[in-house]
Design a protein around this motif. Structure first.
Motif, mmCIF file in Angstrom:
data_model
loop_
_atom_site.group_PDB
_atom_site.id
_atom_site.type_symbol
_atom_site.label_atom_id
_atom_site.label_comp_id
_atom_site.label_asym_id
_atom_site.label_seq_id
_atom_site.Cartn_x
_atom_site.Cartn_y
_atom_site.Cartn_z
ATOM 1 N N UNK A 169 33.960 -35.061 61.992
ATOM 2 C CA UNK A 169 35.120 -35.500 62.492
ATOM 3 C C UNK A 169 36.200 -34.728 61.816
ATOM 4 N N UNK A 170 35.840 -34.492 61.206
ATOM 5 C CA UNK A 170 36.426 -33.757 59.738
ATOM 6 C C UNK A 170 36.583 -31.987 60.783
ATOM 7 N N UNK A 171 35.401 -31.359 61.346
ATOM 8 C CA UNK A 171 35.839 -30.042 61.767
ATOM 9 C C UNK A 171 36.073 -30.471 63.435
ATOM 10 N N UNK A 172 35.432 -31.468 63.668
ATOM 11 C CA UNK A 172 35.719 -31.108 65.442
ATOM 12 C C UNK A 172 37.139 -32.318 65.449
ATOM 13 N N UNK A 173 37.940 -33.131 64.724
ATOM 14 C CA UNK A 173 39.472 -33.233 64.792
ATOM 15 C C UNK A 173 39.583 -32.093 65.512
ATOM 16 N N UNK A 174 40.295 -31.302 64.733
ATOM 17 C CA UNK A 174 41.702 -30.433 64.617
ATOM 18 C C UNK A 174 41.281 -29.692 66.171
ATOM 19 N N UNK A 175 40.241 -29.538 66.441
ATOM 20 C CA UNK A 175 39.527 -28.879 67.446
ATOM 21 C C UNK A 175 39.539 -29.575 69.318
ATOM 22 N N UNK A 176 39.539 -30.882 68.881
ATOM 23 C CA UNK A 176 39.835 -31.767 69.852
ATOM 24 C C UNK A 176 40.985 -32.053 70.162
ATOM 25 N N UNK A 177 42.251 -31.981 69.376
ATOM 26 C CA UNK A 177 43.658 -31.440 69.798
ATOM 27 C C UNK A 177 43.809 -30.430 70.416
ATOM 28 N N UNK A 178 43.235 -29.526 70.330
ATOM 29 C CA UNK A 178 43.410 -28.245 71.416
ATOM 30 C C UNK A 178 42.905 -28.447 72.361
#
Lengths: 394, 288
Positions: free
Chosen positions: A225-234
């Motif tokens: 989740x930590x690694x994926x959330x910022x990527x999900x934003x973009x």
């Protein structure tokens, strides 16, 4: 800038490499090589040339990365022998001389460089200064947890991005503003802080997930989740833009007229168009995930490539750092080249249009579909920042 | 690399098509950002405690009226430390951004105007560096340079140079081909004057806007390295470092790590909102 005498041609002829704008060279000639022969033979030649160019470009980048790493090793201040032996050593001059000989430090720099490249070609990344083990084995041992983490993060990012984009693209302004807000927060939040928030909430308050380690699925949830959330934003941002563009196309009206529901149009037709830009983000994505793994593995005390890198940087164990740098360059190059070739297969225009242009302009034909680029075309590299690729360094 | 360019180009669109944040959000963000800058410049205005003064009787107190953000394991007031850390943390981000932009401007202009050989060499180099994750590039630089705040600033700046260099090069090439530059060349203007009067000013505008937007990324990168332990030494109040200290007390005192991180996040969010607004305005102006 130094003053130079004005000449009849004030600028060197570098125009061949300027960013191409729509229409300024005219649309590419249908048979750029002007050769005769059946169409399939021309196409095949074109494809072969395009594939060759991309593979050559990829190889050049790898050579550059290897050279950068080599230069970095030799920029390292201090005697490598002293670094290997550590601060509190009683080693005799003979031992030191032997180490120098073993490492080939007595040879001229160019020989060391060629030797290093030769070793790389055989898959030999050298030996760690601190751990006295081959770098390739160290990396191989740590690869699995990081790959698991990265894959899980991609799943998280894609699922969230698709859900958010499909639900909000072209819908009510309030809903879009909400999506905008969450994307802004996602890309602006440092991933290590996000990790700490998740740990506090779900490992310490509610003891749902383990605090540290990499055993089993439950230990993977929070790091992913930590690694994926910022990527999900973009991804969400890009995907939503793509969806909104696709939804304006005439085929959407046609599909609606055939009786498809709004959601079906989104999922079955518009989404496919919108995913094309996502594919191109893959190169950037690998970089972000590899860099982010360093932080996430630290926050969650996970083993992996990131943890190995961190340890190596702290102890100035340059061969290991170089190994990780080369590995990430390789992953990046392989993935971007694969994506380029995939485009080549998908879009025939690319095969005809990039004849005689450098590999860095291959994205142009896509842009040519978008008239608005004409007005303010700039080579887009740093736009990454603007695109809200805030997670790039985290 | 092709994929990056294309992807990023697509990202670019997402912000240019009139999707600016609402007015209220902009005003709010600008206000908060000004407040943060004020705190960074004169932390003494907001707290009269000492950022390093320990008081073991007060250790690990939760947030309350007297200690807004609670106290840490040594009884230091977390709010005071966040306030005093603002200057140091922002300096890292600003310093790295400025250095990165300067380096990028010099190399980008050199590539655009320095002839074919320079262009090829510099852009191939940028391709190589852009193939590495920025954080990894910064870590590689840290390994060579060694720890410390100045080296950290330099390392983060180095990791942003290739991106800025490419953007400046592209911008300079567009400007170079524009009508007024051709006219100036036709009038026989000297080359260095052309660069100084026309190319540089017209390239810098978009660069400054991008630097504002890029500042958020840079601040996060700088505090990441700090968090990983390559920046300031422990007693120093610095956001990234405080976060990593707080990591060890999460089970008992979440506030030690959470508030410094919130400070970073809030700063980056406000800068992003303001930067995107500036960008949207700039794009609208230039594309008319």
């Amino acid at each position: 800038m130094t003053a130079t005498p004005a000449s009849s041609t004030p600028w060197p002829a570098t125009t061949g490499r300027r960013p191409r704008r729509r229409g300024d060279d005219g649309p590419a000639a249908p048979h750029p090589d002007g050769s005769a022969g059946p169409v399939w033979a021309r196409v095949l030649r074109g494809v072969a040339a395009a594939v060759g160019r991309r593979v050559a470009a990829a190889a050049a980048v790898m050579l550059g990365a290897a050279t950068t790493a080599f230069i970095a090793l030799h920029l390292l201040p201090g005697d490598p022998v002293a670094i290997i032996l550590g601060p509190s050593t009683m080693a005799s001059p003979e031992v030191r001389a032997q180490i120098r000989l073993d490492l080939g430090l007595d040879r001229p720099l160019i020989m060391q460089y060629l030797h290093y490249l030769g070793q790389l070609l055989q898959g030999d990344l050298g030996e760690s200064y601190q751990l006295q083990q081959p770098v390739s084995r160290l990396i191989g041992d740590q690869l699995r947890p990081t790959v698991e983490l990265a894959l899980a993060a991609i799943v998280v990012a894609v699922v969230l991005a698709v859900a958010s984009a499909v639900a909000t693209a072209g819908r009510r302004p309030g809903l879009r503003a909400l999506a905008n807000l969450w994307e802004l927060v996602a890309v602006s939040t440092p991933s290590f802080w996000l990790g700490i928030l998740l740990l506090t909430a779900f490992s310490f308050r509610i003891e749902l997930f383990p605090v540290a380690g990499a055993d089993g699925f439950s230990a993977l949830v929070l790091p992913a989740l930590t690694l994926g959330l910022p990527v999900a934003g973009i991804l969400g941002q890009v995907l939503r833009e793509g969806l909104e563009t696709a939804l304006e196309q005439p085929f959407v009206t046609t599909a609606r007229a055939r009786g498809l529901s709004q959601t079906a149009v989104r999922l079955r037709h518009a989404l496919r168009h919108a995913t094309v830009p996502l594919v191109t983000l893959s190169g950037w994505l690998t970089g972000t995930l590899l860099g982010g793994a360093v932080l996430v593995e630290k926050v969650f005390a996970r083993p992996g490539i990131g943890a190995l890198t961190l340890q190596a940087v702290s102890s100035r164990d340059m061969p290991v750092v170089m190994g990780v740098v080369l590995l990430s360059a390789l992953v990046f190059v392989v993935i971007s080249t694969a994506v380029d070739l995939l485009y080549l297969a998908i879009d025939p225009r690319l095969r005809a249009e990039d004849k005689g242009r450098g590999p860095q302009h291959d994205q142009e034909p896509q842009h040519d579909q978008e008239p608005q680029r004409e007005q303010n075309h700039e080579e887009p590299a740093p736009d990454m920042k603007k695109a809200g690729v805030k997670g790039a360094g985290t | 690399m092709t994929a990056i360019d294309a992807a990023v180009g697509l990202g670019r669109r997402s912000l240019t098509r009139g999707r600016r944040p609402p007015r209220l959000g902009l005003v709010l963000a600008a206000g908060v950002l000004l407040l943060i800058i004020l705190i960074a410049v004169v932390p003494g205005l907001f707290t009269d405690r000492s950022p390093t003064g320990t008081a073991s009787v007060d250790a690990l107190r939760g947030p309350s009226g007297t200690h807004w953000f609670g106290t840490d394991q040594l009884g230091r007031d977390v709010f005071t430390r966040v306030a005093h850390g603002a200057g140091r943390s922002l300096r890292l981000g600003v310093g790295a951004t400025v250095l990165g932009v300067l380096g990028g401007a010099v190399l980008g202009l050199a590539a655009a105007l320095g002839g074919r050989a320079a262009d090829t060499v510099l852009m191939r180099l940028a391709d190589v560096l852009l193939a590495l994750p920025p954080l990894l590039l910064a870590l590689l630089a840290m390994t060579v340079l060694g720890n410390g705040a100045w080296n950290l600033t330099l390392a983060v700046a180095i990791s942003t140079v290739p991106g800025y260099a490419r953007m400046v090069r592209a911008e300079a090439l567009v400007v170079r081909r524009s009508g007024y530059v051709e006219a100036a060349v036709g009038l026989g203007l000297r080359r260095w004057l052309l660069v100084a009067r026309h190319i540089l000013p017209n390239t810098l505008g978009p660069l400054l806007v991008l630097a504002t937007v890029g500042f958020g990324t840079t601040l996060i990168a700088a505090s990441s390295l700090s968090f990983l332990g390559f920046g300031a030494e422990p007693p120093t109040p610095e956001w990234g470092l405080m976060l990593s200290e707080g990591r060890n007390y999460l089970s008992t005192a979440w506030w030690i790590g959470v508030f410094p991180g919130a400070a970073i996040a809030v700063t980056v969010i406000t800068v992003n909102v303001v930067g995107r607004h500036a960008q949207a305005r700039y794009t609208r102006r230039t594309s008319r």
